[in-house]
Design a protein around this motif. Structure first.
Motif, PDB file in Angstrom:
ATOM      1  N   TYR A 108       0.728  -1.248   0.060  1.00 29.17           N
ATOM      2  CA  TYR A 108      -0.143   0.042  -0.021  1.00 29.17           C
ATOM      3  C   TYR A 108       0.826   1.128   0.013  1.00 29.17           C
ATOM      4  CZ  TYR A 108      -3.201  -3.491   1.441  1.00 29.17           C
ATOM      5  OH  TYR A 108      -3.999  -4.659   1.250  1.00 29.17           O
ATOM      6  N   GLY A 109       1.976   1.120  -0.166  1.00 29.85           N
ATOM      7  CA  GLY A 109       2.934   2.095  -0.192  1.00 29.85           C
ATOM      8  C   GLY A 109       4.144   2.032   0.777  1.00 29.85           C
ATOM      9  N   LEU A 110       5.098   3.205   0.679  1.00 29.64           N
ATOM     10  CA  LEU A 110       6.380   3.079   1.723  1.00 29.64           C
ATOM     11  C   LEU A 110       5.925   3.871   3.085  1.00 29.64           C
ATOM     12  CD1 LEU A 110       9.003   4.098  -1.029  1.00 29.64           C
ATOM     13  CD2 LEU A 110       7.946   1.738  -0.546  1.00 29.64           C
ATOM     14  N   GLU A 111       5.914   3.027   4.175  1.00 33.72           N
ATOM     15  CA  GLU A 111       5.621   3.787   5.406  1.00 33.72           C
ATOM     16  C   GLU A 111       6.798   4.405   5.727  1.00 33.72           C
ATOM     17  OE1 GLU A 111       3.815   0.583   7.706  1.00 33.72           O
ATOM     18  OE2 GLU A 111       2.178   0.366   6.463  1.00 33.72           O
ATOM     19  N   LEU A 112       6.905   5.533   6.250  1.00 36.61           N
ATOM     20  CA  LEU A 112       8.316   6.401   6.552  1.00 36.61           C
ATOM     21  C   LEU A 112       8.145   6.158   8.083  1.00 36.61           C
ATOM     22  CD1 LEU A 112       8.005   9.537   4.297  1.00 36.61           C
ATOM     23  CD2 LEU A 112       8.495   7.440   3.664  1.00 36.61           C
ATOM     24  N   GLN A 113       9.488   5.646   8.371  1.00 40.11           N
ATOM     25  CA  GLN A 113       9.829   5.521   9.957  1.00 40.11           C
ATOM     26  C   GLN A 113      10.617   6.687  10.357  1.00 40.11           C
ATOM     27  OE1 GLN A 113      10.949   1.714   9.015  1.00 40.11           O
ATOM     28  NE2 GLN A 113       9.277   0.720  10.176  1.00 40.11           N
ATOM     29  N   ASN A 114      11.709   6.879   9.760  1.00 36.88           N
ATOM     30  CA  ASN A 114      12.740   7.939  10.340  1.00 36.88           C
ATOM     31  C   ASN A 114      13.038   8.776   9.048  1.00 36.88           C
ATOM     32  OD1 ASN A 114      13.778   5.232  11.756  1.00 36.88           O
ATOM     33  ND2 ASN A 114      13.434   6.946  13.346  1.00 36.88           N
ATOM     34  N   LEU A 115      13.090  10.239   9.443  1.00 38.92           N
ATOM     35  CA  LEU A 115      13.494  10.826   8.261  1.00 38.92           C
ATOM     36  C   LEU A 115      14.921  11.569   8.643  1.00 38.92           C
ATOM     37  CD1 LEU A 115      10.681  10.755   7.486  1.00 38.92           C
ATOM     38  CD2 LEU A 115      10.800  12.943   6.604  1.00 38.92           C
ATOM     39  N   TYR A 116      15.881  11.746   7.903  1.00 40.82           N
ATOM     40  CA  TYR A 116      17.176  12.419   8.144  1.00 40.82           C
ATOM     41  C   TYR A 116      17.343  13.692   8.084  1.00 40.82           C
ATOM     42  CZ  TYR A 116      18.539   7.560   8.645  1.00 40.82           C
ATOM     43  OH  TYR A 116      18.729   6.271   9.228  1.00 40.82           O
ATOM     44  N   ALA A 117      17.387  14.636   8.734  1.00 44.17           N
ATOM     45  CA  ALA A 117      17.733  16.061   8.793  1.00 44.17           C
ATOM     46  C   ALA A 117      18.283  16.517   7.585  1.00 44.17           C
ATOM     47  CB  ALA A 117      18.561  16.805   9.933  1.00 44.17           C
ATOM     48  N   GLN A 120       5.946   8.571   9.869  1.00 50.08           N
ATOM     49  CA  GLN A 120       4.491   7.975   9.847  1.00 50.08           C
ATOM     50  C   GLN A 120       3.601   8.282   8.725  1.00 50.08           C
ATOM     51  OE1 GLN A 120       2.607   8.586  13.752  1.00 50.08           O
ATOM     52  NE2 GLN A 120       4.567   8.194  14.832  1.00 50.08           N
ATOM     53  N   ASP A 121       4.063   9.098   7.439  1.00 49.87           N
ATOM     54  CA  ASP A 121       3.315   9.537   6.414  1.00 49.87           C
ATOM     55  C   ASP A 121       3.486   7.931   5.457  1.00 49.87           C
ATOM     56  OD1 ASP A 121       3.033  12.040   7.070  1.00 49.87           O
ATOM     57  OD2 ASP A 121       4.349  12.896   5.474  1.00 49.87           O
ATOM     58  N   ARG A 148      -1.026  11.541   5.339  1.00 53.57           N
ATOM     59  CA  ARG A 148      -0.652  11.761   6.598  1.00 53.57           C
ATOM     60  C   ARG A 148      -1.810  11.762   7.340  1.00 53.57           C
ATOM     61  NH1 ARG A 148       2.677  17.140   7.423  1.00 53.57           N
ATOM     62  NH2 ARG A 148       4.182  15.724   6.392  1.00 53.57           N
ATOM     63  N   ARG A 149      -1.848  10.824   8.215  1.00 56.84           N
ATOM     64  CA  ARG A 149      -3.213  10.113   8.923  1.00 56.84           C
ATOM     65  C   ARG A 149      -4.102   9.605   8.106  1.00 56.84           C
ATOM     66  NH1 ARG A 149      -1.113  14.557  11.473  1.00 56.84           N
ATOM     67  NH2 ARG A 149      -2.665  15.779  10.460  1.00 56.84           N
ATOM     68  N   ASP A 150      -5.116  10.584   7.726  1.00 52.13           N
ATOM     69  CA  ASP A 150      -6.172  10.202   6.651  1.00 52.13           C
ATOM     70  C   ASP A 150      -6.191  11.372   5.617  1.00 52.13           C
ATOM     71  OD1 ASP A 150      -7.245  12.080   8.165  1.00 52.13           O
ATOM     72  OD2 ASP A 150      -9.266  10.932   8.345  1.00 52.13           O
ATOM     73  N   GLU A 151      -5.174  12.139   5.685  1.00 53.15           N
ATOM     74  CA  GLU A 151      -5.198  13.093   4.621  1.00 53.15           C
ATOM     75  C   GLU A 151      -4.138  13.177   3.248  1.00 53.15           C
ATOM     76  OE1 GLU A 151      -5.376  17.333   6.282  1.00 53.15           O
ATOM     77  OE2 GLU A 151      -6.109  16.278   8.116  1.00 53.15           O
ATOM     78  N   LEU A 152      -4.611  13.467   2.177  1.00 57.42           N
ATOM     79  CA  LEU A 152      -3.810  13.172   1.176  1.00 57.42           C
ATOM     80  C   LEU A 152      -2.842  14.616   0.896  1.00 57.42           C
ATOM     81  CD1 LEU A 152      -2.832  11.191  -1.026  1.00 57.42           C
ATOM     82  CD2 LEU A 152      -4.607  12.432  -2.486  1.00 57.42           C
ATOM     83  N   LEU A 153      -1.707  14.488   0.641  1.00 61.43           N
ATOM     84  CA  LEU A 153      -0.768  15.519   0.753  1.00 61.43           C
ATOM     85  C   LEU A 153      -0.141  15.310  -0.784  1.00 61.43           C
ATOM     86  CD1 LEU A 153       1.653  15.480   4.038  1.00 61.43           C
ATOM     87  CD2 LEU A 153      -0.659  16.838   3.335  1.00 61.43           C
TER      88      LEU A 153
END
Length: 605
Positions: A513-522, A534-535, A569-574
């Protein structure tokens, strides 16, 4: 020499007595009865530890205590809740019996667990402390029911009644000792072996298909290597590897003559499936090596701040980098010294450590001294921003230990090693339970070997500058090639077969269903685009992205290309614009380039 299990007790000395019964496995409840002798006080105060030594986070074990009541001579006594972990009983000087239940459903090495299959507990989760009795002997009886006729009991606590591995009674010389003896019970597989002249046992609960002969043989090599490293100064008379086997799990916690382990079923080598030591089995052996090394480094040699432990509140020290970092250096190095893994495998593991430490900007924001101090609210409570905020005192501490080992060998022209130094340091500060201050190790090295480490340790521990790891490795015949990883999820110590041309700058879990993002690097592509942990990234350039086609899509682009991405993001599409970046050289591939130099440190043959 310090011994932890050869205890002598005067039978006339009154002791606290605990009766523990796995009364309701289906409801995950232990019943505990605590007998307290008469005192000259009007009231008795009971408390449950807030944390367990070795795991530096407030866990509030008291939250699992149920139905606590007290009586004296058949009369119920008033019980007052003082705070979240303390009870006061109006005893009027009488002998008191306290009964309570403990809910045990934490499948970890830190607390307590019980079901119809097996049970485990640390006494810090079951046994209330009685104020004023902390230094008195504590007796513990474990009662198995007729409903579990094949269950057995394994613990390092000295037994005073009953047959080995059966129901019986045990005794510890203080409350601090009592909570340092975990208990495993169930239909146990028990396999004993001798290492360094000391009896050991590998004990498992849970379904498994293990090759016990091979595992015990490999554990014996690890134990003998460590016992030899400490010049046969052994701080226990026997040792148990108490292992809970599950479908998926991992963890370990050190104790004075045992370790509590949690492992996946696949981690235990089976007779038919594996001839060589694969990644899963090697990881398990490293875990065992790590916890066993703690017998010297943190169980007996420990910070002065931990003498004694304050179990009611957080207890701070800047020295965790030494006690966990040095141990983390030796866990894999011991496997190599014992002949269980070769030099290339070991260097790959060391490359993994380099990659973990250097990925993210936490390294630039946090010293390992501060990380040690803030273990309670940062390292043990890591969130999605941890790579950008925290440095691991385990991993960077291991690199500091590596540097110290190589510096000692270099300055002494091969005459002094960190292993040798630790053995002598333990004899002075560990065997005597003297406890260490921040500068004691550097002071000891200078006085004993005339080698000056103060400036290096000060910079390495309290500053955020880079360690001279690669330079020192080069001086010992080991080169490092930094290269792009296969993708954002696979950084480590091995060359990538097909690195992607672009990097997302985020760890993710690929799904259908997609790529579930866990950690983003600065300051990397995903964060700069406005994505967040979490997006769920579902589209790139108006095409669906999944675990199945992720590589195909990423390979279409070059650094600098800008794409439209869609994510929930949650249930909102970006809808966002993302500019691809070039992959960073996050892999650290170490190779022996001069065997003569490397042989001064590694075992190459």
């Amino acid at each position: 020499m310090l011994r932890c299990s050869s205890l002598q007790f005067d039978s006339e000395v009154p002791v606290l007595h605990y009766d523990v019964t796995p009364i309701d496995p289906k409801g995950h409840q232990f019943a505990v009865q605590l007998s307290i002798p008469a005192t000259d006080a009007d009231f008795i105060e009971l408390s449950m530890p807030a944390w367990i030594p070795g795991s530096y986070m407030i866990r509030d074990f008291a939250r699992n205590v149920l139905d606590l009541r007290a009586e004296a001579d058949g009369t119920e006594l008033a019980v007052t809740v003082v705070d979240k972990q303390t009870w006061r009983i109006q005893s009027h000087g009488q002998a008191v019996t306290v009964d309570y239940l403990v809910y045990a459903f934490d499948l970890s090495v830190r607390s307590a667990y019980l079901d119809q299959l097996w049970g485990f507990f640390n006494n810090s989760s079951l046994c209330l402390s009685v104020r004023g009795f902390e230094q008195e002997p504590h007796a513990l009886a474990i009662n198995l029911s007729s409903e579990t006729p094949n269950w057995r009991i394994a613990t390092g606590m000295p037994r005073i009644k009953g047959e080995r591995y059966g129901s019986g009674e045990f005794q510890a010389d203080s409350y601090e000792a009592l909570i340092d003896y975990p208990v495993l019970l169930g239909e146990l597989a028990i396999h004993e072996f001798i290492a360094g002249g000391v009896k050991h046992a590998f004990v498992t609960a849970g379904r498994q298909y293990a090759d016990f002969d091979r595992i015990c043989g490999d554990l014996a090599k690890i134990c003998e290597q460590q016992i030899g490293q400490f010049d046969k100064q052994v701080p226990f008379d026997e040792y148990l590897f108490l292992t809970m086997v599950v479908g998926k799990g991992f963890g370990g916690l050190e104790h004075r003559n045992s370790t509590a382990l949690l492992c996946s079923r696949r981690d235990l080598v089976s007779p038919k499936t594996r001839a060589a030591i694969d990644t899963d089995y090697r990881t398990f052996l490293s875990l065992c090596s790590h916890e066993y090394f703690h017998s010297w480094n943190v169980k007996t040699l420990k910070p002065k701040e931990f003498l004694p432990y304050d179990l009611q509140a957080e207890q701070y020290t800047r020295q965790l980098w030494f006690y966990e970092g040095v141990t983390s250096y030796f866990d894999d190095f011991v496997l190599h010294q014992a002949g269980l893994i070769d030099a290339n495998t070991y260097l790959g593991l060391l490359g993994d450590t380099l990659a973990r430490v250097r990925r993210g900007v936490g390294l630039d924001r946090h010293s390992v001294g501060d990380s040690s101090m803030q273990a309670w609210n940062r390292f043990y409570k890591q969130d999605e921003n941890a790579p950008n905020a925290v440095v691991s005192y385990y991993a960077k501490g291991a690199l500091i230990a590596l540097c110290i080992d190589l510096l000692l060998r270099k300055e002494s022209v091969g005459k002094v090693t960190l292993g040798q130094c630790l053995s002598e340091f333990w004899r002075e500060f560990g065997a005597t339970l003297k406890g260490t201050s921040e500068n004691d190790f550097a002071d000891f090295v200078q006085q004993r070997y005339q080698i000056h480490l103060h400036a290096f340790i000060e910079r390495a521990v309290n500053q955020r500058e880079s360690l001279p790891t690669l330079q020192l490795l080069q001086e010992f015949g080991v080169s490092c090639e930094q290269s792009p990883a296969q993708d954002d999820n696979t950084i480590g110590g091995r060359a990538a077969a097909q690195p992607l041309p672009v990097a997302l700058g985020a760890k993710f879990k690929g799904t259908a269903y997609g790529l579930e993002l866990q950690n983003l690097y600065a300051d990397e592509a995903a964060m700069l685009a406005g994505l967040s942990a979490q997006d769920r990234l579902i589209g790139i350039d108006f095409l669906q992205v999944t675990d199945a086609n992720m590589r195909e899509i990423f390979e279409r682009y070059q650094p600098g290309d800008t794409v439209t991405v869609h994510a929930f993001r949650r249930d909102e599409l970006l809808q966002l614009q993302l500019t691809w970046q070039a992959p960073k050289r996050n892999n650290y591939v170490l190779k022996v380039t001069d065997a003569t130099l490397a042989n001064q440190w590694l075992r190459l043959a």
